[in-house]
Write a protein that holds these residues in place. Sequence first.
Motif, PDB file in Angstrom:
ATOM      1  N   ALA A  17     -13.627  87.188  44.023  1.00 12.07           N
ATOM      2  CA  ALA A  17     -14.097  86.004  43.305  1.00 12.07           C
ATOM      3  C   ALA A  17     -14.357  86.397  41.854  1.00 12.07           C
ATOM      4  O   ALA A  17     -14.235  87.564  41.480  1.00 12.07           O
ATOM      5  CB  ALA A  17     -15.357  85.427  43.955  1.00 12.07           C
ATOM      6  N   GLU A  18     -14.714  85.435  41.048  1.00 12.93           N
ATOM      7  CA  GLU A  18     -14.856  85.711  39.622  1.00 12.93           C
ATOM      8  C   GLU A  18     -16.081  86.560  39.308  1.00 12.93           C
ATOM      9  O   GLU A  18     -16.023  87.449  38.454  1.00 12.93           O
ATOM     10  CB  GLU A  18     -14.930  84.394  38.844  1.00 12.93           C
ATOM     11  N   ASP A  19     -17.203  86.297  39.980  1.00 16.69           N
ATOM     12  CA  ASP A  19     -18.431  87.009  39.641  1.00 16.69           C
ATOM     13  C   ASP A  19     -18.984  87.852  40.789  1.00 16.69           C
ATOM     14  O   ASP A  19     -19.956  88.575  40.616  1.00 16.69           O
ATOM     15  CB  ASP A  19     -19.511  86.025  39.181  1.00 16.69           C
ATOM     16  N   HIS A  20     -18.379  87.749  41.977  1.00 16.03           N
ATOM     17  CA  HIS A  20     -18.843  88.567  43.095  1.00 16.03           C
ATOM     18  C   HIS A  20     -17.678  88.763  44.064  1.00 16.03           C
ATOM     19  O   HIS A  20     -16.660  88.060  43.999  1.00 16.03           O
ATOM     20  CB  HIS A  20     -20.034  87.913  43.811  1.00 16.03           C
ATOM     21  N   HIS A  21     -17.833  89.713  44.990  1.00 19.62           N
ATOM     22  CA  HIS A  21     -16.799  90.012  45.964  1.00 19.62           C
ATOM     23  C   HIS A  21     -17.458  90.278  47.319  1.00 19.62           C
ATOM     24  O   HIS A  21     -18.496  90.953  47.392  1.00 19.62           O
ATOM     25  CB  HIS A  21     -15.978  91.243  45.545  1.00 19.62           C
ATOM     26  N   ASP A  22     -16.844  89.761  48.380  1.00 20.88           N
ATOM     27  CA  ASP A  22     -17.313  90.032  49.735  1.00 20.88           C
ATOM     28  C   ASP A  22     -16.482  91.154  50.339  1.00 20.88           C
ATOM     29  O   ASP A  22     -15.248  91.152  50.230  1.00 20.88           O
ATOM     30  CB  ASP A  22     -17.219  88.773  50.599  1.00 20.88           C
ATOM     31  N   ILE A  23     -17.164  92.094  50.987  1.00 25.01           N
ATOM     32  CA  ILE A  23     -16.521  93.286  51.542  1.00 25.01           C
ATOM     33  C   ILE A  23     -16.699  93.286  53.051  1.00 25.01           C
ATOM     34  O   ILE A  23     -17.768  92.929  53.568  1.00 25.01           O
ATOM     35  CB  ILE A  23     -17.132  94.569  50.954  1.00 25.01           C
ATOM     36  N   ALA A  24     -15.638  93.707  53.758  1.00 21.72           N
ATOM     37  CA  ALA A  24     -15.711  93.864  55.210  1.00 21.72           C
ATOM     38  C   ALA A  24     -14.986  95.142  55.597  1.00 21.72           C
ATOM     39  O   ALA A  24     -13.913  95.439  55.068  1.00 21.72           O
ATOM     40  CB  ALA A  24     -15.097  92.666  55.925  1.00 21.72           C
ATOM     41  N   LEU A  25     -15.577  95.904  56.530  1.00 22.43           N
ATOM     42  CA  LEU A  25     -14.969  97.128  57.054  1.00 22.43           C
ATOM     43  C   LEU A  25     -14.810  96.977  58.560  1.00 22.43           C
ATOM     44  O   LEU A  25     -15.765  96.592  59.256  1.00 22.43           O
ATOM     45  CB  LEU A  25     -15.841  98.350  56.745  1.00 22.43           C
ATOM     46  N   VAL A  26     -13.622  97.273  59.065  1.00 24.06           N
ATOM     47  CA  VAL A  26     -13.370  97.200  60.502  1.00 24.06           C
ATOM     48  C   VAL A  26     -12.729  98.506  60.940  1.00 24.06           C
ATOM     49  O   VAL A  26     -12.084  99.202  60.154  1.00 24.06           O
ATOM     50  CB  VAL A  26     -12.451  96.014  60.859  1.00 24.06           C
ATOM     51  N   ASP A  27     -12.899  98.838  62.227  1.00 18.05           N
ATOM     52  CA  ASP A  27     -12.289 100.057  62.758  1.00 18.05           C
ATOM     53  C   ASP A  27     -10.977  99.727  63.452  1.00 18.05           C
ATOM     54  O   ASP A  27     -10.520  98.570  63.456  1.00 18.05           O
ATOM     55  CB  ASP A  27     -13.248 100.785  63.693  1.00 18.05           C
ATOM     56  N   ALA A  28     -10.358 100.723  64.081  1.00 21.15           N
ATOM     57  CA  ALA A  28      -9.053 100.534  64.707  1.00 21.15           C
ATOM     58  C   ALA A  28      -9.098  99.554  65.865  1.00 21.15           C
ATOM     59  O   ALA A  28      -8.079  98.948  66.216  1.00 21.15           O
ATOM     60  CB  ALA A  28      -8.514 101.878  65.185  1.00 21.15           C
ATOM     61  N   GLY A  29     -10.248  99.384  66.467  1.00 20.03           N
ATOM     62  CA  GLY A  29     -10.374  98.450  67.572  1.00 20.03           C
ATOM     63  C   GLY A  29     -10.716  97.040  67.163  1.00 20.03           C
ATOM     64  O   GLY A  29     -10.847  96.169  68.017  1.00 20.03           O
ATOM     65  N   GLY A  30     -10.893  96.796  65.865  1.00 19.94           N
ATOM     66  CA  GLY A  30     -11.224  95.465  65.382  1.00 19.94           C
ATOM     67  C   GLY A  30     -12.708  95.208  65.258  1.00 19.94           C
ATOM     68  O   GLY A  30     -13.114  94.102  64.879  1.00 19.94           O
ATOM     69  N   LYS A  31     -13.545  96.206  65.567  1.00 16.94           N
ATOM     70  CA  LYS A  31     -14.991  96.032  65.448  1.00 16.94           C
ATOM     71  C   LYS A  31     -15.411  96.074  63.985  1.00 16.94           C
ATOM     72  O   LYS A  31     -15.003  96.955  63.233  1.00 16.94           O
ATOM     73  CB  LYS A  31     -15.712  97.128  66.222  1.00 16.94           C
ATOM     74  N   GLN A  32     -16.208  95.098  63.586  1.00 21.92           N
ATOM     75  CA  GLN A  32     -16.667  95.066  62.199  1.00 21.92           C
ATOM     76  C   GLN A  32     -17.794  96.079  62.013  1.00 21.92           C
ATOM     77  O   GLN A  32     -18.841  95.995  62.649  1.00 21.92           O
ATOM     78  CB  GLN A  32     -17.153  93.661  61.822  1.00 21.92           C
ATOM     79  N   GLU A  68      -6.662  89.898  47.690  1.00 18.99           N
ATOM     80  CA  GLU A  68      -5.728  88.794  47.466  1.00 18.99           C
ATOM     81  C   GLU A  68      -5.156  88.751  46.056  1.00 18.99           C
ATOM     82  O   GLU A  68      -4.440  87.797  45.731  1.00 18.99           O
ATOM     83  CB  GLU A  68      -6.417  87.458  47.772  1.00 18.99           C
ATOM     84  N   THR A  69      -5.436  89.720  45.240  1.00 19.52           N
ATOM     85  CA  THR A  69      -4.905  89.729  43.877  1.00 19.52           C
ATOM     86  C   THR A  69      -4.473  91.141  43.518  1.00 19.52           C
ATOM     87  O   THR A  69      -4.947  92.118  44.115  1.00 19.52           O
ATOM     88  CB  THR A  69      -5.959  89.230  42.868  1.00 19.52           C
ATOM     89  N   SER A  70      -3.579  91.240  42.564  1.00 20.78           N
ATOM     90  CA  SER A  70      -3.126  92.545  42.092  1.00 20.78           C
ATOM     91  C   SER A  70      -3.627  92.853  40.695  1.00 20.78           C
ATOM     92  O   SER A  70      -3.216  93.847  40.088  1.00 20.78           O
ATOM     93  CB  SER A  70      -1.587  92.590  42.093  1.00 20.78           C
ATOM     94  N   ARG A  71      -4.514  92.018  40.174  1.00 24.48           N
ATOM     95  CA  ARG A  71      -4.978  92.183  38.802  1.00 24.48           C
ATOM     96  C   ARG A  71      -6.495  92.202  38.763  1.00 24.48           C
ATOM     97  O   ARG A  71      -7.173  91.852  39.734  1.00 24.48           O
ATOM     98  CB  ARG A  71      -4.440  91.050  37.915  1.00 24.48           C
ATOM     99  N   GLY A  72      -7.042  92.606  37.621  1.00 22.45           N
ATOM    100  CA  GLY A  72      -8.483  92.596  37.434  1.00 22.45           C
ATOM    101  C   GLY A  72      -9.075  93.993  37.407  1.00 22.45           C
ATOM    102  O   GLY A  72      -8.443  94.981  37.796  1.00 22.45           O
ATOM    103  N   LEU A  73     -10.316  94.073  36.952  1.00 24.33           N
ATOM    104  CA  LEU A  73     -10.988  95.359  36.814  1.00 24.33           C
ATOM    105  C   LEU A  73     -11.242  96.016  38.172  1.00 24.33           C
ATOM    106  O   LEU A  73     -11.112  97.234  38.311  1.00 24.33           O
ATOM    107  CB  LEU A  73     -12.312  95.170  36.069  1.00 24.33           C
ATOM    108  N   LEU A  74     -11.594  95.220  39.166  1.00 23.04           N
ATOM    109  CA  LEU A  74     -11.871  95.800  40.482  1.00 23.04           C
ATOM    110  C   LEU A  74     -10.626  96.465  41.047  1.00 23.04           C
ATOM    111  O   LEU A  74     -10.681  97.595  41.557  1.00 23.04           O
ATOM    112  CB  LEU A  74     -12.384  94.725  41.439  1.00 23.04           C
ATOM    113  N   VAL A  75      -9.484  95.803  40.945  1.00 27.49           N
ATOM    114  CA  VAL A  75      -8.233  96.369  41.451  1.00 27.49           C
ATOM    115  C   VAL A  75      -7.861  97.620  40.667  1.00 27.49           C
ATOM    116  O   VAL A  75      -7.436  98.631  41.230  1.00 27.49           O
ATOM    117  CB  VAL A  75      -7.104  95.319  41.379  1.00 27.49           C
ATOM    118  N   ALA A  76      -8.040  97.563  39.347  1.00 29.13           N
ATOM    119  CA  ALA A  76      -7.702  98.720  38.514  1.00 29.13           C
ATOM    120  C   ALA A  76      -8.557  99.932  38.886  1.00 29.13           C
ATOM    121  O   ALA A  76      -8.051 101.062  38.969  1.00 29.13           O
ATOM    122  CB  ALA A  76      -7.880  98.374  37.035  1.00 29.13           C
TER     123      ALA A  76
END
Length: 421
Positions: A17-32, A68-76
């Motif tokens: 998002a423009e001012d914040h980002h949501d993060i999620a981590l999952v393992d090989a079994g799909g457990k968050q 979902e994007t290939s641009r921006g400071l976070l991606v860089a």
Amino acid sequence: MEVTTLPAPVFCGVDWAEDHHDIALVDAGGKQLAKLRINDDAEGFAQLIARLGEHGDRADTLIPVAIETSRGLLVACLRATGRPVYAINPLAVARYRDRHSVARRKSDAIDAAVLANILRTDMAAHRPLPADSELVQAIAVLARAQQDAVWARGQASNKLRSQLHEFYPAILNAFATHKHGLCAREARSILAAAPTPTIAATLTRRRLQSLLKKAGRVRGIEAEADRLHKVFQRDYLHQLPQVEAAFGQQTSALLRQLNTACLNADQLEKSTAAAFEEHPDAPVIRSFPGLGSLTGARVLAEIGDDRARFASADSLKAYAGSAPVTRASGKSRTVMSRRIKNQRLAAAGYVWAFVSLTKSAGARAHYDHRREVGDRHVAAQRNLFNRFMGMLFYCLQHGQLYDELKAFPIQPQDECSAAAA
């Protein structure tokens, strides 16, 4: 005997998002394993790296990230860490989302988890962002900005031309045959001094000579001034005086926009060409007919210098949109031009193929042959561009310069014709 167990793979999804980002981590079994929201700043990026480290992120086992994007400071910044970063099309994310919820629920946290699960289930079907060098990333910024400036210059010129058709046909007739039209420095200089046809009719030959010199013209000044003087002295239809004056003010405003667009395009062209000449791939790219510093920079900006980015020449051709796409179902089979492609690379390829027709006899013969077998102009040029892309892939992979004889070998009938002549 002690058995060493490898850490279970972990996948990260980032809903940008423009001012914040949501993060999620999952393992090989799909457990968050974790979810959090970070700000779009240095502190938020540090929180993300720390959370990845808590779940096994190491220099030799970097956790892949989907976004979902290939641009921006976070991606860089994520790419700078050396980890694989996957830019997933938002339309594809929407399709994956329906696999997990029939109620069509949607939230930023859910999208982050969907992105992580895309890597968990189908990472092999997606490509990470290329590991391009810093120089080629800078070239990409400059080349795309220059191309945008050229497009903006064309739009500004078209707006001004449409405006002049309303009340000022004399200036259009004066530069109708000029190579650059209203974008020419002479046209913009005269238009700035005479924004209305009434003022243009009062310009003397000496005044026109002065304007031409100010625009940078050094040859044929007197003859050009005489020609322009005759054009402006002809009889034309006019708007009412006050209306014409209002049109003149609007023309001055549009002219300022055109001047800015022309200045931006010229300055960015110099910067792009200078950066391109510093790249080690520049000699190979410039060896191809029809590719100069500017067009070559546009091509390099889109294909990058990561040699592992494209598995084969066919992959590069599909990315450029030069290779056709086949749709077959049952007995029906249709071959058509590719619509999903890199539009900037395709635009550069059209210019490349067009210019090569006067630079390479083999390219011209190939184009003429495609026209003879029924291709229209655009299709024949796209076929030529497709062939050039295959050659470019090979030359870049092997560090070889373009060779006309290898690219377009002489056919046996051509040799017989040459011997008879």
